[in-house]
Write an enzyme that holds these catalytic residues in place. Structure first.
Site, PDB file in Angstrom:
ATOM      1  N   ASP A  64       0.860  -1.184   0.000  1.00  0.00           N
ATOM      2  CA  ASP A  64       0.000   0.000   0.000  1.00  0.00           C
ATOM      3  C   ASP A  64       0.895   1.232   0.000  1.00  0.00           C
ATOM      4  O   ASP A  64       2.107   1.121   0.196  1.00  0.00           O
ATOM      5  CB  ASP A  64      -1.003  -0.017   1.165  1.00  0.00           C
ATOM      6  N   TYR A  66       3.022   4.688   0.759  1.00  0.00           N
ATOM      7  CA  TYR A  66       3.697   5.253   1.937  1.00  0.00           C
ATOM      8  C   TYR A  66       2.697   6.101   2.706  1.00  0.00           C
ATOM      9  O   TYR A  66       1.891   6.811   2.110  1.00  0.00           O
ATOM     10  CB  TYR A  66       4.864   6.136   1.504  1.00  0.00           C
ATOM     11  N   PHE A  77       6.787   2.222  -4.200  1.00  0.00           N
ATOM     12  CA  PHE A  77       8.189   2.420  -3.791  1.00  0.00           C
ATOM     13  C   PHE A  77       8.741   3.809  -4.108  1.00  0.00           C
ATOM     14  O   PHE A  77       9.809   4.172  -3.627  1.00  0.00           O
ATOM     15  CB  PHE A  77       9.111   1.341  -4.393  1.00  0.00           C
ATOM     16  N   HIS A 186      11.025  -9.197   0.794  1.00  0.00           N
ATOM     17  CA  HIS A 186      10.730  -7.771   0.630  1.00  0.00           C
ATOM     18  C   HIS A 186      11.990  -6.954   0.917  1.00  0.00           C
ATOM     19  O   HIS A 186      12.796  -7.325   1.772  1.00  0.00           O
ATOM     20  CB  HIS A 186       9.608  -7.380   1.608  1.00  0.00           C
TER      21      HIS A 186
END
Length: 225
Positions: A64, A66, A77, A186
């Site tokens: 989701d 930031y 990202f 991740h």
């Protein structure tokens, strides 16, 4: 709430009339009217706007947006110029440096990737300020799953970079033999050492694209003055 204007619109059009999307739309509007929500409403669909369906070569799935002030702008990202590079993206840059020799830039703005066909898609497209995952389960997953199914149907080579468990949970939807699926931990500081560092996903992606007669991605994000 912004609208999708390009070639994504036709295959996604049927989603907009489904009951879940009407509920989602209502809920998201209410949240924007009563709380601080990221990204700005006009940026919600930027991943689709920046990377038309016909140009998608690589998909990087985030979770989701930031949830810090001024960070999210609709690309997974990525942060706008002038915003401090978040820790997960710092680790992505470190892997790029070790894999392809890219220098670590002074910004986290990934528009250059999106414009080359890298779809930077979060599975949830909005979030309440300072509350990670606060819009999980309100309907976005159904919408982005529809987008993933549309990508799976594309009759051309596409690479999926699935980092972390939430992204990897989409793997069962991907069964097109023309596509390449790469999985790793991740890039977050909590998990990057469990297999993200050293995964060499960026060089593998470019080798696959070249093998299939496609232009490789120039992954170097340049410094901004």
């Amino acid at each position: 709430m912004g609208m999708i204007q390009n070639d994504w619109l036709e295959p996604l059009k049927s989603e907009f009339s489904k009951p879940y999307y009407k509920e989602l739309y209502k809920k998201v509007q209410e949240e924007y009217n009563t709380r601080l929500v990221f990204p700005p409403a006009n940026d919600i669909f930027n991943a689709f706007d920046f990377t038309p369906l016909s140009e998608v070569k690589v998909v990087i799935l985030g979770q989701d947006p930031y949830h810090g002030d001024g960070q999210a702008h609709g690309l997974s990202f990525s942060v706008k110029p002038g915003v401090k590079t978040p820790p997960s993206l710092v680790n992505i840059y470190k892997e790029l440096q070790s894999d392809l020799g890219c220098y670590i830039p002074n910004n986290g703005y990934l528009e250059k990737w999106a414009k080359q066909g890298v779809l930077l898609l979060n599975t949830v497209l909005t979030v309440c300020a300072h509350q990670a995952n606060s819009h999980r389960g309100i309907g976005w997953e159904e919408f982005t799953d529809a987008a993933i199914r549309i990508l799976n149907e594309q009759d051309r080579p596409i690479v999926y970079l699935l980092w972390g468990r939430p992204a990897q949970s989409k793997k069962s939807m991907l069964h097109n033999p023309k596509h390449l699926i790469l999985t790793a931990a991740h890039p977050s500081p909590l998990s990057a050492h469990n297999g993200f560092f050293g995964c060499k996903h960026f060089s593998q992606t470019n080798e696959f694209l070249k093998r299939n007669g496609l232009e490789p991605i120039d992954w170097q994000i340049e410094n901004l003055s």
